[in-house]
Scaffold this motif. Structure first.
Motif, PDB file in Angstrom:
ATOM      1  N   GLU A 180       0.861  -1.184   0.000  1.00  0.00           N
ATOM      2  CA  GLU A 180       0.000   0.000   0.000  1.00  0.00           C
ATOM      3  C   GLU A 180       0.895   1.230   0.000  1.00  0.00           C
ATOM      4  OE1 GLU A 180      -2.977   2.413   2.989  1.00  0.00           O
ATOM      5  OE2 GLU A 180      -2.974   0.224   3.106  1.00  0.00           O
ATOM      6  N   VAL A 181       0.930   1.901  -1.123  1.00  0.00           N
ATOM      7  CA  VAL A 181       1.805   3.063  -1.261  1.00  0.00           C
ATOM      8  C   VAL A 181       1.144   4.308  -0.700  1.00  0.00           C
ATOM      9  CG1 VAL A 181       3.011   4.533  -2.906  1.00  0.00           C
ATOM     10  CG2 VAL A 181       2.919   2.077  -3.283  1.00  0.00           C
ATOM     11  N   GLU A 182      -0.127   4.485  -1.009  1.00  0.00           N
ATOM     12  CA  GLU A 182      -0.827   5.712  -0.601  1.00  0.00           C
ATOM     13  C   GLU A 182      -2.306   5.422  -0.462  1.00  0.00           C
ATOM     14  OE1 GLU A 182      -0.830   9.885   0.371  1.00  0.00           O
ATOM     15  OE2 GLU A 182       0.807   8.464   0.061  1.00  0.00           O
ATOM     16  N   ASN A 183      -2.918   6.044   0.534  1.00  0.00           N
ATOM     17  CA  ASN A 183      -4.370   6.000   0.708  1.00  0.00           C
ATOM     18  C   ASN A 183      -4.857   7.397   1.002  1.00  0.00           C
ATOM     19  OD1 ASN A 183      -6.471   5.438   3.452  1.00  0.00           O
ATOM     20  ND2 ASN A 183      -7.125   5.115   1.340  1.00  0.00           N
ATOM     21  N   GLN A 184      -5.777   7.896   0.176  1.00  0.00           N
ATOM     22  CA  GLN A 184      -6.379   9.198   0.377  1.00  0.00           C
ATOM     23  C   GLN A 184      -7.890   9.021   0.363  1.00  0.00           C
ATOM     24  OE1 GLN A 184      -5.014  12.084   1.102  1.00  0.00           O
ATOM     25  NE2 GLN A 184      -2.871  11.474   0.891  1.00  0.00           N
TER      26      GLN A 184
END
Length: 331
Positions: free
Chosen positions: A207-211
């Protein structure tokens, strides 16, 4: 009618002053003011000039919503001079009607310059949009400088080099949030996150990024990525059968390519190509690039529909994208 004047403010960025002479869309990808903020939707809101120096504010189904004077904009609202409009990390202030002297002053361009609304706020500066308004988007800015808005939170040492990049988000998240209410929306979003994170972990992804309701993921192998995301869509489909009122529809796009990882950041055109492919998907879709397709097709265990010939903004050449028939993937 006196044209309303607004100030667009964001921490560590130059304040942009705009005179609203016609309806203006604001978002990460729209025909208007482009804002590089992952908490802002592609088409977030529309401002309509009104008499008395105010503006009508219409949220366009954004994921994280629009706040006018502390109130969620669930319907068009009038923002009068002195009002504040909040979206993501950006605050828009409606200023008092300018007098004749102010009308001759600069907005974004310096003394004597005409007002502009074709600018992008990113990385602490105001950058004019080159070419036709709306042709360049916030995702184009990612291509130019990934770290501007995608500071990667997870170590990527195992994924450096050739990896498969995945983008996903919830379709019409704001409408779902309004329909469900805060408590049920939080429950639905939590379950959505759990489904994605479980399948990513099982496949050895990152998981690189969660927005909000959107994810950026990486996988060390294309097959792992496709099967993991097919599993996600199958899980979501089962959820929709069990609880159709609260289930969410997700669109997913992916591409495989060589990237550069440096201090937790990903660089390279392949990152933006994956995002572009995801942009074309609808809720319930799983789209993969032609290169990803070539890497997973040999075994014949991942059924796909006929390819789509798509234009990917900012990336030259023909691009064939393959819809994965995820409901027929045996896990």
């Amino acid at each position: 009618m006196s044209h309303p004047l607004i100030a667009v403010r964001r921490a560590d960025c130059t304040t942009l002053h705009l005179q609203i002479r016609e309806p203006l869309e604001i978002g990460r990808e729209c025909n208007g003011l482009l804002l590089d903020d992952p908490a802002i939707s592609r088409r977030h809101l529309r401002l309509q000039p009104e008499s008395g120096g105010g503006v009508s504010v219409e949220d366009l189904g954004s994921t994280n919503g629009t706040i006018v004077d502390g109130q969620p904009a669930t319907m068009p609202m009038l923002a009068r001079p002195g009002s504040s409009i909040e979206l993501g990390g950006v605050r828009i202030e409606v200023l008092p009607p300018p007098d004749a002297a102010v009308n001759t002053r600069a907005t974004a361009g310096g003394a004597g310059a005409p007002p502009r609304h074709d600018a992008t706020i990113a990385a602490g500066v105001v950058r004019p949009v080159s070419g036709n308004v709306g042709r360049e988007t916030s995702i184009d800015k990612v291509v130019a400088s990934i770290p501007d808005i995608a500071a990667m939170k997870a170590p990527l040492s195992d994924d450096e080099g050739t990896i498969t990049i995945v983008f996903s988000d919830v379709e019409e998240g704001t409408k779902a949030a309004i329909r469900l209410g805060d408590e049920f929306w939080f429950q639905s979003l939590t379950k959505h996150h759990e489904i994605i994170r479980r399948r990513v972990a099982e496949a050895g992804g990152t998981e690189v990024e969660n927005q909000g309701d959107g994810f950026m993921l990486t996988f060390p192998g294309a097959r792992r990525a496709v099967r993991a995301m097919a599993a996600v869509q199958q899980d979501l489909a089962r959820w929709a059968v069990d609880d159709p009122e609260r289930a969410l529809k997700v669109r997913i796009g992916m591409h495989t390519g060589e990237v550069i990882a440096h201090k937790g950041n990903l660089f390279g055109q392949h990152v933006i190509k994956a995002a572009r492919i995801a942009n074309h998907a609808d809720g319930g879709d799983l789209y993969i690039s032609s290169l990803t397709k070539e890497m997973v097709a040999s075994r014949g265990d991942i059924p796909m529909a006929d390819p789509l010939d798509l234009e990917l903004k900012g990336i030259e050449g023909p691009h064939f994208v393959y819809p994965v028939l995820w409901d027929r993937v045996e896990l």
